[in-house]
Design a protein around this motif. Structure first.
Motif, PDB file in Angstrom:
ATOM      1  N   GLU B  37      46.733  38.940  33.756  1.00  0.00           N
ATOM      2  CA  GLU B  37      46.243  40.109  34.492  1.00  0.00           C
ATOM      3  C   GLU B  37      44.767  39.943  34.887  1.00  0.00           C
ATOM      4  OE1 GLU B  37      48.198  42.720  35.170  1.00  0.00           O
ATOM      5  OE2 GLU B  37      46.850  44.376  35.603  1.00  0.00           O
ATOM      6  N   LEU B  93      40.379  37.760  27.786  1.00  0.00           N
ATOM      7  CA  LEU B  93      40.329  37.268  29.163  1.00  0.00           C
ATOM      8  C   LEU B  93      40.703  38.382  30.144  1.00  0.00           C
ATOM      9  CD1 LEU B  93      39.793  34.552  30.609  1.00  0.00           C
ATOM     10  CD2 LEU B  93      42.256  34.296  30.787  1.00  0.00           C
ATOM     11  N   LEU B  95      40.433  41.733  29.607  1.00  0.00           N
ATOM     12  CA  LEU B  95      39.352  42.725  29.633  1.00  0.00           C
ATOM     13  C   LEU B  95      38.187  42.223  30.477  1.00  0.00           C
ATOM     14  CD1 LEU B  95      39.115  43.896  25.916  1.00  0.00           C
ATOM     15  CD2 LEU B  95      39.612  45.320  27.893  1.00  0.00           C
ATOM     16  N   PHE B  96      37.797  40.971  30.216  1.00  0.00           N
ATOM     17  CA  PHE B  96      36.674  40.366  30.910  1.00  0.00           C
ATOM     18  C   PHE B  96      36.964  40.265  32.409  1.00  0.00           C
ATOM     19  CE2 PHE B  96      34.304  36.415  32.111  1.00  0.00           C
ATOM     20  CZ  PHE B  96      33.033  36.934  31.959  1.00  0.00           C
ATOM     21  N   LEU B  98      39.158  41.976  34.279  1.00  0.00           N
ATOM     22  CA  LEU B  98      39.226  43.269  34.949  1.00  0.00           C
ATOM     23  C   LEU B  98      37.818  43.820  35.158  1.00  0.00           C
ATOM     24  CD1 LEU B  98      42.310  44.931  33.195  1.00  0.00           C
ATOM     25  CD2 LEU B  98      42.163  44.120  35.546  1.00  0.00           C
ATOM     26  N   GLY B  99      36.955  43.654  34.127  1.00  0.00           N
ATOM     27  CA  GLY B  99      35.586  44.151  34.242  1.00  0.00           C
ATOM     28  C   GLY B  99      34.791  43.399  35.283  1.00  0.00           C
ATOM     29  N   LEU B 100      34.820  42.061  35.203  1.00  0.00           N
ATOM     30  CA  LEU B 100      34.019  41.252  36.120  1.00  0.00           C
ATOM     31  C   LEU B 100      34.496  41.428  37.565  1.00  0.00           C
ATOM     32  CD1 LEU B 100      31.650  39.312  36.034  1.00  0.00           C
ATOM     33  CD2 LEU B 100      33.252  37.417  35.834  1.00  0.00           C
ATOM     34  N   GLY B 102      35.707  44.097  38.777  1.00  0.00           N
ATOM     35  CA  GLY B 102      35.167  45.382  39.215  1.00  0.00           C
ATOM     36  C   GLY B 102      33.707  45.274  39.614  1.00  0.00           C
ATOM     37  N   LEU B 103      32.973  44.484  38.826  1.00  0.00           N
ATOM     38  CA  LEU B 103      31.546  44.294  39.089  1.00  0.00           C
ATOM     39  C   LEU B 103      31.332  43.576  40.424  1.00  0.00           C
ATOM     40  CD1 LEU B 103      28.976  44.892  37.408  1.00  0.00           C
ATOM     41  CD2 LEU B 103      29.087  42.558  36.569  1.00  0.00           C
ATOM     42  N   ASP B 106      32.603  45.684  43.593  1.00  0.00           N
ATOM     43  CA  ASP B 106      31.914  46.931  43.898  1.00  0.00           C
ATOM     44  C   ASP B 106      31.503  47.023  45.369  1.00  0.00           C
ATOM     45  OD1 ASP B 106      31.529  49.166  42.442  1.00  0.00           O
ATOM     46  OD2 ASP B 106      29.424  48.770  41.961  1.00  0.00           O
ATOM     47  N   GLN B 212      39.822  48.662  42.834  1.00  0.00           N
ATOM     48  CA  GLN B 212      39.697  48.488  41.394  1.00  0.00           C
ATOM     49  C   GLN B 212      41.083  48.459  40.728  1.00  0.00           C
ATOM     50  OE1 GLN B 212      36.395  48.953  39.993  1.00  0.00           O
ATOM     51  NE2 GLN B 212      37.215  48.227  38.088  1.00  0.00           N
ATOM     52  N   ALA B 216      47.463  46.288  38.733  1.00  0.00           N
ATOM     53  CA  ALA B 216      48.383  47.322  38.242  1.00  0.00           C
ATOM     54  C   ALA B 216      49.453  46.814  37.276  1.00  0.00           C
ATOM     55  CB  ALA B 216      49.036  48.040  39.423  1.00  0.00           C
ATOM     56  N   GLY B 217      49.063  45.948  36.365  1.00  0.00           N
ATOM     57  CA  GLY B 217      50.010  45.505  35.342  1.00  0.00           C
ATOM     58  C   GLY B 217      50.956  44.400  35.790  1.00  0.00           C
ATOM     59  N   TRP B 220      51.087  41.439  33.493  1.00  0.00           N
ATOM     60  CA  TRP B 220      51.903  41.618  32.279  1.00  0.00           C
ATOM     61  C   TRP B 220      53.368  41.498  32.597  1.00  0.00           C
ATOM     62  CZ3 TRP B 220      49.363  41.208  27.976  1.00  0.00           C
ATOM     63  CH2 TRP B 220      48.003  41.530  27.968  1.00  0.00           C
ATOM     64  N   SER B 266      56.913  55.409  39.752  1.00  0.00           N
ATOM     65  CA  SER B 266      55.917  54.369  39.479  1.00  0.00           C
ATOM     66  C   SER B 266      56.129  53.753  38.102  1.00  0.00           C
ATOM     67  CB  SER B 266      54.506  54.964  39.525  1.00  0.00           C
ATOM     68  OG  SER B 266      54.281  55.556  40.773  1.00  0.00           O
TER      69      SER B 266
END
Lengths: 384, 303
Positions: B37, B93, B95-96, B98-100, B102-103, B106, B212, B216-217, B220, B266
């Motif tokens: 993901e 990986l 979490l990182f 998805l965060g990065l 987003g950053l 932006d 963002q 959407a999964g 996974w 959904s």
């Protein structure tokens, strides 16, 4: 010449304490890189007043100074933000304690985020359907329903694993999306506040339906649940046969099986405990800082708790320290957004990086780095 | 109508196919990478950013592949060299990533993307119904080609045999003189490249824009697809179409005016994933037959 990992004779007690600190240090270095690169990329280097690359780098370093300040210092400078910190740390720590037990027994509950939603929904049932119910029994009833909701939702992946051998990582994670969509439907549809001007949230809870504050501060009594849970988890792991079984099955599943310990029982037990704590965290959010049921109850506490569990060495006391650090990252992310205009996703970048470094540094507990000269192989020896 | 539905199913199946076939190769080497993901999200944002800045679709795709591989390399270093727990590292990986993403993304929220023209093969594409298969976008052809190539590589080539040996028993493969870490690292990188492509497909073709958490999964679901396929490439192809079908069901149900809340529709892909996993896992013999025996186990050579 190359660098290799070499197994230590026994686990290094010093590294067990040092590795989280080393991981934090590396995360700070990684964070510096990201902030500086972000600043340089965001600067238009061709503009006459940009000062070129040197100027951009300089501003990057000063931005990182600001970043460190808003992340680690500012949240601790005012009473209200310390209260905010405790409010954010409470659910994270509660969930992380349950997950620690799970991970110790080598069971992977990744769906705490969904169990939070389940707990919040179950706990909101009473105040939404009986808005006038006040008195000493409403809050305990809500909390119990929340706990049961989280437990019931966590039981699904556990039972599927026991009965059918389904991978609990994937099922618990899929259930996160299902729970969030269900919550979204409830908050926008049947449970929406009829007098709420079409906002997607339920009627606000009031009076005895909310968690009381402690000693005239904004700190809610839910922080006490953290200490009760920590004591219970410590007692379970230290003094009971079940705690012993969890450890044995986690470290040496075959030995546990030969000793007659039931893997299935342990999967169910650890899932129920972690689900109960996530459910409690969920209902504490709606009866606490949020004060109503909304489309989103948690900003990712269930995933953050995974990091907290590892950073806290899968130990309840460690989870408390790690929980406060990660709660800081939420406040810090908000601060970075306001002070530097960075995305609110900074929090997640920081969290993911921290988990990476914690996991990598943990290998120094059992291994040490060694520089080895490449041994002369037979063919080379013959040739010379 | 029918052709339109089939076309949307194939379009929805393509990113799943990319991600799942990459993860299949990774898992066949004995490594469980739960970061699909996150790698997809990075592929999506880097692909979009590069394509938008350079104006070149091809460079966007290359950027996405590179981003996926860079993420995978990070995972490889942590799990293969520092022998960290693969499950936890995969989550890190995600979490990182998805965060990065987003950053980075932006600056690209709300920027319209270009999309990609379909390639028609003359004559064949004019055939009724079947002609549809000759009017797809180039990336879908690439996904199918990679799937066939992987199947060929794993079961017909020496390299594939080594990769499977490493995934089944790293100790034996090591004793035979194969570099377990090197083989696994390559497999992890291949998985990253495919996940990057899957992400680029989402942001450049499927919904030509960046939003963002647009994955959407799907990463996974791709992981579940590998289990569904019992680690066999041809079954990944079938599974991707099945899950693609379920995920676009909601669009068509909505259009037909089915009176079910959109949230329930959904939730269908996720519920289907659980049900399918249960059905497959019930037959333990079927699952065990092709599961890499060393899946998820760390390897440290003894001296």
């Amino acid at each position: 010449m190359r660098i290799e990992l070499v197994r230590r004779g026994e686990r290094s007690a010093a590294m067990a304490y040092l590795s989280p600190l080393l991981a934090l240090l590396l995360t700070l270095i990684g964070g510096a890189l990201i902030v500086i690169v972000w600043r340089v990329v965001a600067t238009d280097l061709s503009a006459p007043d940009s000062g070129g690359l040197a100027g951009a780098l300089g501003r990057g370093f000063s931005d990182y100074g600001k970043f460190l300040y808003v992340f680690f210092v500012e949240p601790l400078t005012a009473m209200w933000s310390i209260e905010d910190l405790i409010a954010k740390a409470t659910p994270i720590i509660l969930i992380a304690m349950g997950l620690s037990l799970c991970f110790l027994s080598n069971t992977w509950n990744i769906g705490a985020e969904g169990q939070i939603a389940a707990g919040a929904i179950a706990g909101s049932f009473l105040p939404i359907f009986f808005p006038d119910w006040q008195g000493p029994f409403i809050l305990p009833a809500m909390l119990i329903l929340g706990i049961l909701g989280g437990m019931a939702y966590a039981a699904i992946p556990a039972l599927l694993k026991i009965r059918f051998g389904t991978n609990e990582i994937l099922t618990s994670l899929m259930l996160v999306y299902v729970a969030q969509l269900f919550l979204d439907w409830l908050a926008r549809g049947p449970w929406r506040n009829p007098a709420g001007h079409n906002f997607p949230d339920s009627r606000p809870f009031d009076g005895d339906q909310l968690l009381p504050m402690l000693f005239g501060t904004n700190i809610r009594i839910s922080i006490l649940f953290v200490f009760i849970a920590a004591f219970a988890a410590w007692f379970l792991m230290r003094w009971t046969k079940t705690g012993f079984q969890i450890r044995v099955l986690g470290q040496a599943p075959r030995a546990g099986a030969f000793a007659g310990f039931s893997q299935s029982r342990m999967v169910l037990l650890t899932f129920l405990i972690s689900g109960a704590l996530a459910g409690l965290a969920g209902v504490c959010e709606v009866a606490g800082p949020v004060g109503q049921l909304r489309t989103t109850v948690s900003p990712g506490y269930g995933f953050t708790a995974i990091i907290v569990a590892f950073l806290g060495r899968l130990n309840p006391i460690g989870a408390i320290f790690a929980g406060f650090l990660l709660a800081l990252s939420y406040l810090g992310g908000e601060g970075a957004q306001i002070a530097l205009g960075m995305s609110d996703q900074t929090t997640r970048v920081f969290q993911g990086m921290l988990l990476f470094f914690v996991l990598a540094c943990d290998s120094f507990i059992f291994y040490r780095l060694q520089i080895v000269r490449r041994p002369v192989t037979q063919t080379q020896a013959v040739a010379s | 109508m029918l052709e339109g539905i089939l076309l949307t199913i194939i379009t929805a199946a393509t990113p799943l196919l990319f991600a799942a076939i990459g993860e299949l190769v990774t898992e066949r080497s004995g490594v469980l990478n739960l970061g699909v993901e996150g790698m997809m999200a990075m592929g999506a944002v880097v692909g979009f950013a590069v394509a938008h800045t350079t104006g070149s679709f091809g460079l966007g795709i290359l950027g996405a592949i590179f981003a996926g591989m860079a993420m995978a390399a990070l995972f490889g270093v942590v799990t293969l060299i520092f022998v960290a727990n693969q499950v936890a590292s995969g989550l890190a990986l995600t979490l990182f990533g998805l965060g990065l993403s987003g950053l980075i993304g932006d600056a690209f929220v709300g920027v319209p993307g270009a999309g990609l023209a379909r390639v028609s093969i003359p004559v064949l594409s004019d055939l009724p119904v079947v002609g549809l298969l000759f009017r797809l976008d180039p990336l879908t052809y690439l996904a199918i080609a990679i799937t066939i190539g992987v199947s060929w590589f794993l079961f017909r080539m020496r390299g594939g045999l080594i990769l499977r040996a490493v995934g089944d028993s790293h100790a034996s493969a090591h004793a035979l003189g194969y570099s377990v870490i090197r083989v696994r690292f390559m497999a992890v990188l291949f998985g990253g490249a495919c996940s990057g492509l899957a992400g680029a497909y989402l942001s450049l073709v499927y919904t030509p824009q960046w939003t963002q958490a647009m994955t959407a999964g799907r990463g996974w679901i791709a992981l579940a697809l590998v289990v569904f396929a019992t680690w066999l490439p041809r079954r990944v192809l079938i599974g991707a179409l099945l899950f693609g079908g379920v995920s676009i069901l909601q669009l068509h149900a909505q259009a037909l005016g089915v009176g079910v809340p959109s949230q329930f529709l959904s939730a269908l892909p996720y519920l289907t994933t659980i049900v399918v996993l249960v059905i497959i896992s019930r037959n333990r013999a079927l699952v065990r037959a092709n599961t890499p025996a060393a899946l998820g186990q760390s390897f440290v050579p003894d001296r």
